[in-house]
Design an enzyme around this catalytic site. Structure first.
Site, PDB file in Angstrom:
ATOM      1  N   GLY A  53       0.767  -1.244   0.000  1.00  0.00           N
ATOM      2  CA  GLY A  53       0.000   0.000   0.000  1.00  0.00           C
ATOM      3  C   GLY A  53       0.791   1.283   0.000  1.00  0.00           C
ATOM      4  O   GLY A  53       0.230   2.356   0.236  1.00  0.00           O
ATOM      5  N   TRP A  55       2.086   3.022  -2.519  1.00  0.00           N
ATOM      6  CA  TRP A  55       1.623   3.969  -3.550  1.00  0.00           C
ATOM      7  C   TRP A  55       0.302   4.602  -3.098  1.00  0.00           C
ATOM      8  O   TRP A  55       0.079   5.794  -3.300  1.00  0.00           O
ATOM      9  CB  TRP A  55       1.452   3.262  -4.911  1.00  0.00           C
ATOM     10  CG  TRP A  55       2.739   3.081  -5.653  1.00  0.00           C
ATOM     11  CD1 TRP A  55       3.983   2.971  -5.119  1.00  0.00           C
ATOM     12  CD2 TRP A  55       2.905   3.013  -7.080  1.00  0.00           C
ATOM     13  NE1 TRP A  55       4.915   2.818  -6.123  1.00  0.00           N
ATOM     14  CE2 TRP A  55       4.287   2.840  -7.327  1.00  0.00           C
ATOM     15  CE3 TRP A  55       2.030   3.056  -8.159  1.00  0.00           C
ATOM     16  CZ2 TRP A  55       4.810   2.725  -8.623  1.00  0.00           C
ATOM     17  CZ3 TRP A  55       2.548   2.939  -9.442  1.00  0.00           C
ATOM     18  CH2 TRP A  55       3.924   2.782  -9.673  1.00  0.00           C
ATOM     19  N   ASP A  75      -5.647  -5.416  -4.704  1.00  0.00           N
ATOM     20  CA  ASP A  75      -4.533  -6.364  -4.852  1.00  0.00           C
ATOM     21  C   ASP A  75      -5.068  -7.777  -4.598  1.00  0.00           C
ATOM     22  O   ASP A  75      -6.142  -7.966  -4.022  1.00  0.00           O
ATOM     23  CB  ASP A  75      -3.420  -6.055  -3.838  1.00  0.00           C
ATOM     24  CG  ASP A  75      -2.089  -6.695  -4.230  1.00  0.00           C
ATOM     25  OD1 ASP A  75      -1.227  -5.966  -4.762  1.00  0.00           O
ATOM     26  OD2 ASP A  75      -1.925  -7.917  -4.035  1.00  0.00           O
ATOM     27  N   ASP A  91      -8.159 -10.475  -8.301  1.00  0.00           N
ATOM     28  CA  ASP A  91      -7.205 -10.652  -9.396  1.00  0.00           C
ATOM     29  C   ASP A  91      -7.597  -9.686 -10.511  1.00  0.00           C
ATOM     30  O   ASP A  91      -8.674  -9.825 -11.104  1.00  0.00           O
ATOM     31  CB  ASP A  91      -7.287 -12.107  -9.869  1.00  0.00           C
ATOM     32  CG  ASP A  91      -6.418 -12.387 -11.072  1.00  0.00           C
ATOM     33  OD1 ASP A  91      -5.849 -11.433 -11.651  1.00  0.00           O
ATOM     34  OD2 ASP A  91      -6.298 -13.564 -11.438  1.00  0.00           O
ATOM     35  N   ASP A 116       1.415  -1.017 -10.190  1.00  0.00           N
ATOM     36  CA  ASP A 116       2.800  -1.415  -9.880  1.00  0.00           C
ATOM     37  C   ASP A 116       2.876  -2.937  -9.922  1.00  0.00           C
ATOM     38  O   ASP A 116       3.648  -3.557  -9.204  1.00  0.00           O
ATOM     39  CB  ASP A 116       3.160  -0.873  -8.485  1.00  0.00           C
ATOM     40  CG  ASP A 116       4.638  -0.967  -8.166  1.00  0.00           C
ATOM     41  OD1 ASP A 116       5.441  -1.110  -9.105  1.00  0.00           O
ATOM     42  OD2 ASP A 116       4.988  -0.917  -6.973  1.00  0.00           O
ATOM     43  N   LYS A 156       3.992  -0.166 -14.068  1.00  0.00           N
ATOM     44  CA  LYS A 156       5.279  -0.865 -14.155  1.00  0.00           C
ATOM     45  C   LYS A 156       5.321  -1.690 -15.432  1.00  0.00           C
ATOM     46  O   LYS A 156       4.305  -2.242 -15.855  1.00  0.00           O
ATOM     47  CB  LYS A 156       5.430  -1.794 -12.945  1.00  0.00           C
ATOM     48  CG  LYS A 156       6.830  -2.352 -12.850  1.00  0.00           C
ATOM     49  CD  LYS A 156       7.012  -3.545 -11.955  1.00  0.00           C
ATOM     50  CE  LYS A 156       6.550  -3.528 -10.554  1.00  0.00           C
ATOM     51  NZ  LYS A 156       7.549  -3.107  -9.573  1.00  0.00           N
TER      52      LYS A 156
HETATM   53  N1  SAM Z   1       2.697  -0.559  -5.291  1.00  0.00           N
HETATM   54  C1  SAM Z   1       2.774  -1.443  -4.133  1.00  0.00           C
HETATM   55  C2  SAM Z   1       3.209  -0.603  -2.957  1.00  0.00           C
HETATM   56  O1  SAM Z   1       3.657   0.506  -3.174  1.00  0.00           O
HETATM   57  O2  SAM Z   1       3.065  -1.059  -1.821  1.00  0.00           O
HETATM   58  C3  SAM Z   1       3.724  -2.605  -4.358  1.00  0.00           C
HETATM   59  C4  SAM Z   1       3.195  -3.568  -5.387  1.00  0.00           C
HETATM   60  S1  SAM Z   1       4.116  -5.057  -5.458  1.00  0.00           S
HETATM   61  C5  SAM Z   1       5.590  -4.569  -6.259  1.00  0.00           C
HETATM   62  C6  SAM Z   1       3.315  -5.971  -6.722  1.00  0.00           C
HETATM   63  C7  SAM Z   1       1.919  -6.411  -6.333  1.00  0.00           C
HETATM   64  O3  SAM Z   1       1.278  -6.934  -7.492  1.00  0.00           O
HETATM   65  C8  SAM Z   1       1.882  -7.530  -5.295  1.00  0.00           C
HETATM   66  O4  SAM Z   1       1.295  -7.050  -4.114  1.00  0.00           O
HETATM   67  C9  SAM Z   1       1.011  -8.601  -5.944  1.00  0.00           C
HETATM   68  O5  SAM Z   1       0.116  -9.214  -5.053  1.00  0.00           O
HETATM   69  C10 SAM Z   1       0.259  -7.789  -6.983  1.00  0.00           C
HETATM   70  N2  SAM Z   1      -0.317  -8.593  -8.051  1.00  0.00           N
HETATM   71  C11 SAM Z   1       0.343  -9.446  -8.879  1.00  0.00           C
HETATM   72  N3  SAM Z   1      -0.537 -10.034  -9.727  1.00  0.00           N
HETATM   73  C12 SAM Z   1      -1.772  -9.517  -9.437  1.00  0.00           C
HETATM   74  C13 SAM Z   1      -3.072  -9.725  -9.976  1.00  0.00           C
HETATM   75  N4  SAM Z   1      -3.273 -10.580 -10.976  1.00  0.00           N
HETATM   76  N5  SAM Z   1      -4.112  -9.039  -9.440  1.00  0.00           N
HETATM   77  C14 SAM Z   1      -3.907  -8.179  -8.409  1.00  0.00           C
HETATM   78  N6  SAM Z   1      -2.693  -7.936  -7.860  1.00  0.00           N
HETATM   79  C15 SAM Z   1      -1.637  -8.606  -8.364  1.00  0.00           C
END
Ligand code: SAM
Length: 295
Positions: A53, A55, A75, A91, A116, A156
């Site tokens: 969280g 961002w 997420d 998802d 992200d 990203k």
């Molecule tokens: N922006 C976040 C922060 O600042 O705290 C960090 C994000 S982290 C790098 C990547 C996130 O992508 C993970 O929490 C992961 O659960 C989420 N993620 C990956 N595939 C996903 C999907 N299909 N649906 C939702 N979230 C997903």
């Protein structure tokens, strides 16, 4: 925010804890914003793949002055509450989740979509890049449904060998597509961020819910390859995210937001009754693993 030995030396990992951010990623968004003024004129934001969280914390701080600000974060993993943020879980590649995001926006258009998103990387670069592109396509689907004309998407992206096709697709929907590498993103990482500005729906294109489980996505065809500028952003004479710095205070800081439902919870909870607070439990597990020789 794990604690590998590399992370412990990483200055942004430590600064995030000092400044109350749940992840070092916060600095990437702040540095992109410095360069592109992402939050100018923004009141409604959707933050995709938002756990833990940081961002959303940045959004919440940036929009704190706006009485009508609306931030929706989602997420796969649970996100602890953040002031002014509506939190969902799901998802983002599933059309049902996208419908839930649309409903959470209560009929309002949004000014900015953030993503992200990163899959659990396998080390097989083609596969990782393909999986990551599914997240960008999901972010693009949310954008076609929810962005106001002129709105922005910042997501990203893994810059692999087929990334040019993704740039061409994005240019169909945005006037301006730029790739940004914030200084807090390690040079050794293939991640960068696409900053797409000036959203518009192509003429005759219905904003459909793209189902990434289907072989054809229904995006408009693109033939031209596009050249996309690459910009390094953040204070380039500041901290280097690939370098190790000696901490000024030589003690570790507790996580700002401990994992909500970590996979090791079950075994940790079984170690004690009643359950210990997070930090004590972690310490107890470490102590036990030191006593139990590996087989
Ligand atoms: N922006 C976040 C922060 O600042 O705290 C960090 C994000 S982290 C790098 C990547 C996130 O992508 C993970 O929490 C992961 O659960 C989420 N993620 C990956 N595939 C996903 C999907 N299909 N649906 C939702 N979230 C997903």
């Amino acid at each position: 925010m794990g604690r590998s030995s590399k992370d412990k030396r990483d200055i942004f990992y430590r600064k995030a804890k000092e400044e109350g951010f749940r992840a070092r990623s916060a600095f990437k968004l702040l540095q992109i914003d410095q360069e592109f003024r992402l939050f100018d004129g923004v009141t409604n934001v959707v933050d995709l793949c938002a756990a833990p969280g940081s961002w959303s914390q940045v959004c919440s701080q940036r929009l704190a002055e706006h009485p009508n600000a609306h931030i929706v974060a989602i997420d796969l993993n649970e996100i602890l509450p953040i002031p002014g943020v509506t939190i969902l879980r799901g998802d983002i590649t599933s059309p049902t989740t996208i419908e839930n995001i649309i409903n959470a926006c209560e009929g309002n258009k949004v000014d900015l979509v953030l993503s992200d998103g990163a899959p659990d990387v396998t080390g097989l670069h083609d596969l990782d890049q393909y999986m990551q592109q599914q997240l960008i396509l999901a972010a693009l689907t949310v954008s076609t449904q929810l962005l106001r004309p002129g709105g922005k998407l910042c997501a990203k992206i893994f810059r692999g060998k087929d990334v040019g096709f993704m740039y061409s697709q994005l240019r169909v929907f945005f006037d301006d597509v730029i790739v940004a590498k914030p200084q807090s993103s390690r040079n050794s990482s293939i991640e960068s961020f696409i900053v797409c500005q000036g959203f518009h729906l192509p003429e005759g294109y219905p904003p459909i819910l793209i189902d990434s489980t289907q072989p054809r996505y229904g995006l408009p065809p693109t033939t031209d390859s596009v050249l996309v500028p690459f910009v390094a952003c953040g204070d380039l004479s500041g901290f280097d995210s690939d370098q190790a710095y000696l901490p000024t205070h030589n003690h570790s800081l507790l996580p700002v937001a401990p994992p909500v439902d970590p996979p090791y919870r079950e075994s940790v909870v079984n170690l004690s009754s009643p359950p210990l607070p997070f930090f004590e439990r972690t310490m107890k597990i470490k102590a036990i693993s030191r006593l139990t020789p590996e087989k």
